[in-house]
Write a protein that holds these residues in place. Structure first.
Motif: not given
Length: 417
Positions: A393-408
């Protein structure tokens, strides 16, 4: 004389309510023709004949069987019908009362003879449910529309067809996470949840909508309730050891352990936290097998019952059938093993093919063997799954999709601005 005169001059008191009621009843009875003691309502002659015939056949069949005589075809039919009826009533009573009991402690297993009896008791119902599912699965395969493949790509609004009253349809504006089923391999989901919990904190995760099927529904309910993942993980090694080292003795107790775990870790207001934020995938068998998404819960008990319904595998979870809100339920993974809520949902699978079959966006970098679904890995294997989930999950949060998830999750709500 004076006393008698004074008493006669006094006004007559009004009759009491009870007295008036008695008079009305007496008047009504006097207008109704009196029925003699020996008369009785005339029973329906057809029902009377059927009852007499059934009792006579059963009595005759029992007498002939005890005397060693061969039963006639009609007597065998009568015995079979009575057996099926008694079994169905027993299964219903077990599903309504016994299967929903909360254990006072973590059950460590049953005696071998008890397990054998429970398996034999649950086998007819399990076979009937399996045949029903297989028949419809074959039918849908012929139509090239597999039963296990959801009819919709995203399922946030499916529950609206079952009278959703208080919750809106899920839309892309929410961060959402969907967890697949996979038995004892779904402890990987705890690692993913732990990584999100550490990164964003409990308050930020209150914005997330969670969906789950089978044991993934258990994790979705825990995450939507904001339970600390360390509290959940503290229970896992003991539960896993029981099903690994004493597999036979714990064959029919999975439902009991899930119910104990949820009752222990979920807060009392879990149903309020989960309503509209936790979406549980259930397979309803009647009239035909179909998927139902539940997201409204009136109490903590109803939430736990929904999770148990989503995880139900006949005999494995508990013998008999699983009844919930008027539905005959089996594992949600039969019709929807990864209930995506929107196109941007974080969909967590457990096998490489989940990416193609279910559109999973996150799968374990070190997937476990399928045998671990029913027989848990050892303690080191459990730890590896847990740590693998946190790393992935830490690796996925660095992807473009993960960054959009984090922004929400990092957006401030209008009320907080």
């Amino acid at each position: 004389m004076t006393n008698s005169t004074e008493s006669s001059d006094r006004p007559t008191p009004a009759p009491s309510v009870n007295a008036r009621a008695r008079r009305r009843l007496f008047a009504r009875a006097s207008r109704t023709p009196t029925r003699t003691a020996h008369t009785s309502p005339t029973p329906n002659p057809r029902i009377a004949r059927m009852r007499t015939s059934l009792v006579a056949f059963a009595s005759s069949a029992l007498d002939r069987a005890l005397s060693g005589e061969r039963l006639t075809r009609d007597e065998w039919r009568c015995v079979l019908l009575l057996t099926i009826a008694l079994y169905a009533v027993n299964v219903f009573v077990h599903a309504v009362f016994h299967a929903k009991r909360y254990p006072a402690y973590l059950e460590t297993g049953k005696g071998r003879l008890v397990v054998v009896c429970r398996v034999l008791y649950g086998a007819p119902a399990a076979i009937a449910q399996a045949l029903w599912i297989c028949a419809w699965a074959a039918f849908w395969e012929i139509l090239r529309s597999p039963l296990w493949r959801p009819r919709r790509a995203h399922h946030g609004d499916v529950g609206a067809r079952r009278g959703r009253r208080r919750t809106p349809v899920v839309h892309d504006g929410h961060a959402s996470v969907a967890m697949c089923g996979g038995g004892f391999r779904t402890w990987y989901h705890i690692g993913v949840y732990h990584g999100l919990y550490q990164t964003f904190g409990a308050e930020a995760l209150e914005k997330v909508h969670w969906a789950g099927s089978s044991v993934g529904a258990l994790m979705a309910a825990i995450a939507a309730s904001g339970v600390d993942p360390d509290i959940v993980w503290a229970h896992i090694p003991e539960i896993a050891a029981l099903h690994r080292d004493r597999w036979m003795r714990n064959l029919t107790t999975v439902g009991s352990k899930c119910r104990f775990l949820l009752d222990d870790v979920l807060p009392e207001d879990a149903h309020e936290r989960c309503t509209g934020r936790c979406f549980i995938s259930i397979t309803s068998l009647l009239p035909t097998p179909h998927n139902v998404i539940l997201t409204e819960f009136e109490s903590k008990d109803q939430l736990i019952d929904a999770v148990i319904a989503s995880t139900y595998i006949p005999v494995w979870t508990f013998p008999g059938v699983c009844l919930h809100q008027g539905m005959v339920c089996v594992d949600g993974g039969v019709t929807n093993n990864l209930a995506s809520l929107s196109s941007e949902t974080l969909r967590i699978g457990l096998d490489p093919e989940d990416a193609t079959d279910w559109g999973a966006t996150l799968i374990p970098s070190a997937p476990r063997r399928r045998i671990d679904t029913f027989i848990p890995a050892d303690d080191s294997g459990l730890t590896q799954m847990y740590e693998c989930g946190k790393r992935d999950i830490a690796r996925w949060l660095t992807t473009a999709e993960g960054k959009r998830f984090s922004a929400k999750l990092r957006e401030k709500s209008p009320s907080s601005k």
